[in-house]
Design an enzyme around this catalytic site. Structure first.
Site: not given
Length: 276
Positions: A67, A136, A235
């Site tokens: 993912d 997400n 991220q």
């Protein structure tokens, strides 16, 4: 049809599969580009086909990894490019196929036998300055482990909760299988149009996860006197000062996944059982 290939950099099996996919498409006279980070770790691709993700202007990206690889693609491409996610991670909640299915899946794509699954994203503004969208989740965290942060959050201008906690997760339905689930949030069908608010280790037992419509505008007041950490999909990270306002709402952009079946279950729930 133009393809981009991205692979998990720390797994040789993913890089080798990426090269096999690259070679297959080149032999069949398709235009193919490879992520420069894959090339650095596996320099067998033709250098003339190497591009950074930010420069990839292709019809589809084949992401080989977990993912995290998919999220890296999402956060480094400027367009909403459809992604075929090949699972070479731990669980692969976002993946459509396993490595053994790769070439059969590509054959189906070349025949036009697939469809696009669009997933909502959320956008966060810090004092009205936009930062990257999240597929997400957006997470607000205390900057000092063991110290709680004080937050108030409002839904469409109305106070929803006043909490002292380690932080707050604002999640999409797609992200409900990620950090939000581990923090006690509900599992939400990815076809629903909703946003989740999940407190992280709240002091009060009455502070529970909340699901609101995706048309909601969510405003978070940071009332603590110390800095906080804000993350987007694991991220993007930034430290923010105290006493500020953060706004979260549905993004106009969507993530596009290549799918071969419209069935959600039982694959979705089986992955959850595997996780726990």
């Amino acid at each position: 049809m133009k393809f981009g290939i991205v692979a998990r950099r720390d797994r040789e099996e993913a890089l080798k599969l990426a090269y096999r996919v690259y070679d297959f498409l080149k032999v069949n006279n398709y235009e193919v580009y490879v992520d420069e980070e894959a090339y650095i770790h596996f320099p067998h691709f033709s250098s003339e086909d190497v591009l950074s993700l930010k420069k990839m202007d292709v019809d589809m990206i084949i992401a080989i990894g977990g993912d995290g690889t998919v999220l890296r693609v999402e956060h480094n491409t400027s367009k909403d490019i459809p992604i075929l996610a090949v699972n070479m991670g731990t669980l692969g909640f976002l993946a459509e196929i396993e490595p053994a299915e790769t070439f059969f899946a590509i054959s189906r794509i070349l025949e036009g036998d697939y469809f696009i699954d669009e997933r909502m994203k959320i956008r966060v503004f810090v004092e009205d300055v936009s930062i990257p969208d999240a597929l997400n989740d957006v997470v607000i965290l205390t900057s000092i482990p063991g110290k709680v942060t004080h937050l108030k959050y409002y839904v469409d201008g109305e106070l929803a909760e006043d909490i002292r906690a380690d932080g707050l997760i604002i999640s999409t339905p797609t992200g409900s299988t990620a950090y939000a689930l581990s923090a006690g949030g509900p599992l939400v069908d990815p076809r629903l149009h909703a946003i989740l608010l999940v407190p992280l280790a709240p002091v009060a037992l009455t502070a529970r996860p909340l699901v609101v419509p995706d048309c909601s505008s969510i405003e978070i007041e940071v009332l603590t006197e110390r800095e906080i950490v804000l993350t987007v999909d694991g991220q993007f990270y930034t430290q923010l000062p105290s006493n500020l306002k953060i706004r979260v709402e549905k993004s106009p952009r969507k993530t596009k996944f290549v799918r071969f079946s419209e069935r959600i279950y039982p694959k979705y729930t089986l992955k959850i059982k595997k996780k726990f």
